[in-house]
Motif scaffolding. Sequence first.
Motif, short mmCIF file in Angstrom:
data_model
loop_
_atom_site.label_atom_id
_atom_site.label_comp_id
_atom_site.label_asym_id
_atom_site.label_seq_id
_atom_site.Cartn_x
_atom_site.Cartn_y
_atom_site.Cartn_z
N GLU A 23 37.81 28.96 33.62
CA GLU A 23 36.98 28.07 34.42
C GLU A 23 37.73 27.57 35.65
OE1 GLU A 23 34.88 23.69 34.02
OE2 GLU A 23 35.32 24.80 32.20
N LEU A 24 38.98 27.10 35.46
CA LEU A 24 39.78 26.65 36.60
C LEU A 24 40.09 27.82 37.53
CD1 LEU A 24 41.35 24.42 38.09
CD2 LEU A 24 43.34 25.05 36.68
N PHE A 25 40.44 28.95 36.96
CA PHE A 25 40.76 30.14 37.76
C PHE A 25 39.63 30.47 38.73
CE2 PHE A 25 40.95 34.75 38.40
CZ PHE A 25 42.25 34.88 38.88
N LYS A 26 38.40 30.43 38.24
CA LYS A 26 37.25 30.74 39.10
C LYS A 26 37.07 29.69 40.19
CE LYS A 26 34.52 33.47 35.84
NZ LYS A 26 33.27 33.52 35.06
N LYS A 27 37.36 28.43 39.88
CA LYS A 27 37.23 27.38 40.88
C LYS A 27 38.29 27.49 41.99
CE LYS A 27 34.94 24.11 37.88
NZ LYS A 27 35.00 22.87 37.13
N LEU A 28 39.41 28.12 41.69
CA LEU A 28 40.50 28.26 42.65
C LEU A 28 40.26 29.39 43.66
CD1 LEU A 28 43.54 27.75 40.26
CD2 LEU A 28 42.68 26.14 41.97
N LYS A 29 39.21 30.15 43.49
CA LYS A 29 38.92 31.28 44.38
C LYS A 29 38.73 30.79 45.81
CE LYS A 29 34.74 32.84 45.05
NZ LYS A 29 34.64 32.80 46.50
N PRO A 30 39.43 31.41 46.76
CA PRO A 30 39.22 31.03 48.17
C PRO A 30 37.78 31.36 48.59
CG PRO A 30 41.19 32.37 47.92
CD PRO A 30 40.47 32.41 46.61
N PRO A 31 37.18 30.54 49.45
CA PRO A 31 35.77 30.74 49.82
C PRO A 31 35.50 32.04 50.57
CG PRO A 31 36.77 28.97 51.11
CD PRO A 31 37.77 29.37 50.07
N VAL A 32 36.49 32.62 51.22
CA VAL A 32 36.27 33.84 52.01
C VAL A 32 36.45 35.12 51.19
CG1 VAL A 32 36.91 32.73 54.17
CG2 VAL A 32 38.66 33.87 52.81
N VAL A 33 36.72 34.96 49.90
CA VAL A 33 37.03 36.11 49.04
C VAL A 33 35.96 36.23 47.97
CG1 VAL A 33 38.71 37.00 47.37
CG2 VAL A 33 39.52 35.88 49.45
N SER A 34 35.48 37.46 47.74
CA SER A 34 34.60 37.66 46.59
C SER A 34 35.49 37.98 45.39
CB SER A 34 33.60 38.79 46.85
OG SER A 34 34.25 40.03 46.95
#
Length: 141
Positions: A23-34
């Motif tokens: 869950e945290l890992f997914k939230k850490l995704k940069p907004p410009v990256v899929s």
Amino acid sequence: MKLTIQTPIAKNYKAVFTRFDLELFKKLKPPVVSLEVERFDGCKKGDEVHLIVSGKKWVSHITDFYQDDNEIYFIDCGVVTPAPIKSWTHIHKIKKTGENECVIIDDIDFSTGNSLMDKLLYPALLAMFSLRRPIYKRELS
């Protein structure tokens, strides 16, 4: 090339580590990256993380895990990385700084095999990992 970012958190370091999950890992995704997560075993030695990052395969193995009375860390090493990255080692460290305070340290060593390309990639990686700081604070404090 080395990249280190520190984020102070107002919480016990052991409690913070328990939140290092998918869950945290997914939230850490940069907004410009899929990002598509194909496999996420966790953060202990022997675990694997398989991703599709902006259409490119990324596989990391957790090669080490350590915990004592002052810190917890795990190391992920990229075994399949998208070009131009040829090597990737990321030490995720949560270090106790007080009874209910810690610092999260993202200590990254990467290489493209070309020092000029490393220097060109550095600002983008710094920006992407700096974006984690407010997310860590919001989600973990």
